[in-house]
Design an enzyme around this catalytic site. Structure first.
Site, short mmCIF file in Angstrom:
data_model
loop_
_atom_site.label_atom_id
_atom_site.label_comp_id
_atom_site.label_asym_id
_atom_site.label_seq_id
_atom_site.Cartn_x
_atom_site.Cartn_y
_atom_site.Cartn_z
N SER A 1 0.00 4.80 -5.90
CA SER A 1 -1.34 4.35 -6.75
C SER A 1 -0.45 3.43 -7.83
CB SER A 1 -1.56 5.76 -7.45
OG SER A 1 -3.03 5.14 -8.02
N HIS B 1 -7.14 9.07 -1.50
CA HIS B 1 -6.06 8.83 -2.12
C HIS B 1 -5.37 9.99 -2.80
CE1 HIS B 1 -4.61 5.88 -5.09
NE2 HIS B 1 -4.62 6.64 -6.28
N GLU C 1 -9.25 5.82 1.03
CA GLU C 1 -9.01 6.29 -0.22
C GLU C 1 -9.98 6.62 -1.25
OE1 GLU C 1 -5.71 5.57 -1.52
OE2 GLU C 1 -4.82 4.48 -0.01
#
Length: 485
Positions: free
Chosen positions: A187, A402, A309
């Protein structure tokens, strides 16, 4: 007595686990960024006499807590104290001479959260498999990334560079090879690497990179950064200067950061927030434009994303089945797609999907997958992956979301901090494959499948249902983005 290693600042004493892994925690790589060093570039750490205890994690940089329900889903820890620019080392062979591959970890958290001290980022499994593992704290939020008059931009990135310089200068004492460093992150950590690939000062400090759910496409242009800092300054009734922000009590500043993020999410107007209107991240690297590294960057790349995600942000908030068709269409348009052409392509591959499920696929591509493809295209010989193992959490609706791959990459399926994310039936074979590929890439530069190119577009799928290499993964959807991302 624990093992002792010698750094340029002094000796540090760690501890050895029952399985023979040595750890050294909370080692400062820069001076505390407070007082006259607040909002400044990282300064060198002070030397010490004697042997410094390195058996406990050091303080974490200032950050606001995650809002519910993400506070229980995303691993994070908070340790008070000003000496927060510190790092941790796990090694199977403390002392000089071993010359083992090194992996340096950058946490995620939207450039507003994160800490290296969470057990989620324990490096024991990497050390077990012959790697010297380093995790580090870097400044986030206002302290790390807000544009302020009188202060350098991207202070959090400067912290990362300072930590990599520490690794270059000191890691041989812990058994590592400073000429074989793999920088990896997830990320915001991966987005940081996307910027560092083009930074002259970072060149030569790492030789391979793994970017998980982040590439090079998310940043703030200077004008957008100035708008955001002016808005936050007005909210705090101060001038947008380093001196004025340093006088704001930290608890008030952190609360205002959270309010700012809420405002952007509630009113995503590009006229107010610039690039942050689309990704709701007011704290990002400030740069004047996209800079893909190109074939001469000198860094081997492994890059990829997770199949679903955005479900992390839709399922726990109960938005997945509430999102209206109108939001789906306006989002496609904001991303530069023609919804009448693009949305049928996404629906064809997902018969019966509700608008929220199509929205997840659309945002996943815009935010994560297509930037990863563009980065792999820019550096010949790169490797691509997709994590597709669906979690059983939230009745299976969380999917391959995610941060869902972290427990597998770190081979920590049994760590309770990951349980809310990965559910009750994690896949051991996926952890063995993914963690093993990361170690192989750091060791040899080859994770074990063909490199990505524009003809085959080979992508490794990490899953226990349909694992293996796929050519041109979801090619019809990828083709929609040609010339856009």
């Amino acid at each position: 007595m624990g093992p002792v290693c010698t750094t340029r600042q002094g000796d540090v004493r760690g501890r050895t686990s029952a399985d023979g892994i040595a750890s050294f925690l909370g080692i400062p790589y820069a001076a505390p960024p407070f007082g006259p060093l607040r909002f400044r570039s990282p300064a060198p750490p002070r030397a010490w006499s004697g042997t410094r205890d390195a058996t406990a994690h050091g303080p974490t940089p200032p950050k606001a807590p995650y809002a519910p329900p993400f506070d229980t889903l995303i691993p994070e820890s908070t340790i008070p104290g000003e000496d927060c620019l510190n790092l941790n080392v796990w090694t199977p062979s403390p002392g000089p001479g071993a010359r083992l591959p090194v992996m340096v970890w950058l946490y995620g958290g939207a450039f507003a959260n994160g800490a290296a001290s969470s057990s989620a980022y324990d490096g024991s499994a990497f050390a077990r498999d012959g790697v010297v593992f380093v995790s580090l704290n870097y400044r986030v939020g206002t302290d790390g990334f807000l544009h302020l008059d009188g202060a350098p931009d991207n202070r959090g990135l400067l912290d990362q560079i300072a930590a990599l310089e520490w690794v270059r200068d000191n890691i041989a004492a812990f058994g590592g090879d400073p000429d074989r460093v793999t920088l990896f992150g997830e990320s915001a950590g991966a987005l940081s690497i996307g910027v560092l690939l083009g930074e002259a000062r970072a060149r030569g400090l790492f030789h391979r990179a793994i970017l998980q759910s982040g590439a090079a496409h998310h940043f703030l242009r200077p004008e957008s950064a100035r708008r955001i800092s002016a808005h936050l300054a007005g909210q705090l009734a101060v001038e947008p200067t380093a001196e004025a922000f340093a006088a704001v009590p930290l608890d008030r500043l952190l609360a205002a950061q959270g309010e700012l993020r809420g405002e952007i999410a509630a009113r995503p107007d590009p006229a107010l927030w610039g690039e942050a209107a689309l990704n709701a991240m007011p704290f990002e690297p400030v740069t004047d434009g996209l800079r893909l590294p190109g074939p001469d960057c000198g860094v081997d790349l492994l890059v990829g994303s997770n199949r679903e995600e955005y479900r992390l942000f839709l399922v726990p908030t109960e938005r997945l089945h509430l999102l209206p068709e109108a939001k789906l269409r306006t989002t496609a348009e904001a991303y530069g797609l023609d919804p009448d052409k693009a949305l049928p392509v996404y629906r064809d591959a997902r018969p019966g999907a509700v608008p929220g499920e199509i929205f997840d696929a659309l945002v996943t591509d815009w935010f994560y997958r297509i930037p990863a493809v563009r980065l792999a295209e820019s550096v010949p010989g790169s490797y691509m992956y997709e994590f597709a193992r669906r979690s059983s959490a939230f009745g299976g609706r969380l999917g391959a979301c995610h941060a869902g791959e972290l427990a597998y990459v770190f081979d920590r399926l049994g760590d309770p901090v990951y349980a809310p994310m990965i559910g009750e039936d994690p896949a051991r074979d996926v952890a063995d494959a993914m963690h093993g590929a990361w170690v192989a890439f750091a060791t040899t530069g080859d994770p074990g499948w063909p490199a990505y190119d524009r003809l085959s577009r080979a992508t490794m799928i990490f899953d226990d249902v349909e694992p293996g290499v796929v050519q041109d993964l979801r090619g019809a959807e990828r083709a929609l983005w040609e010339g856009i991302r």
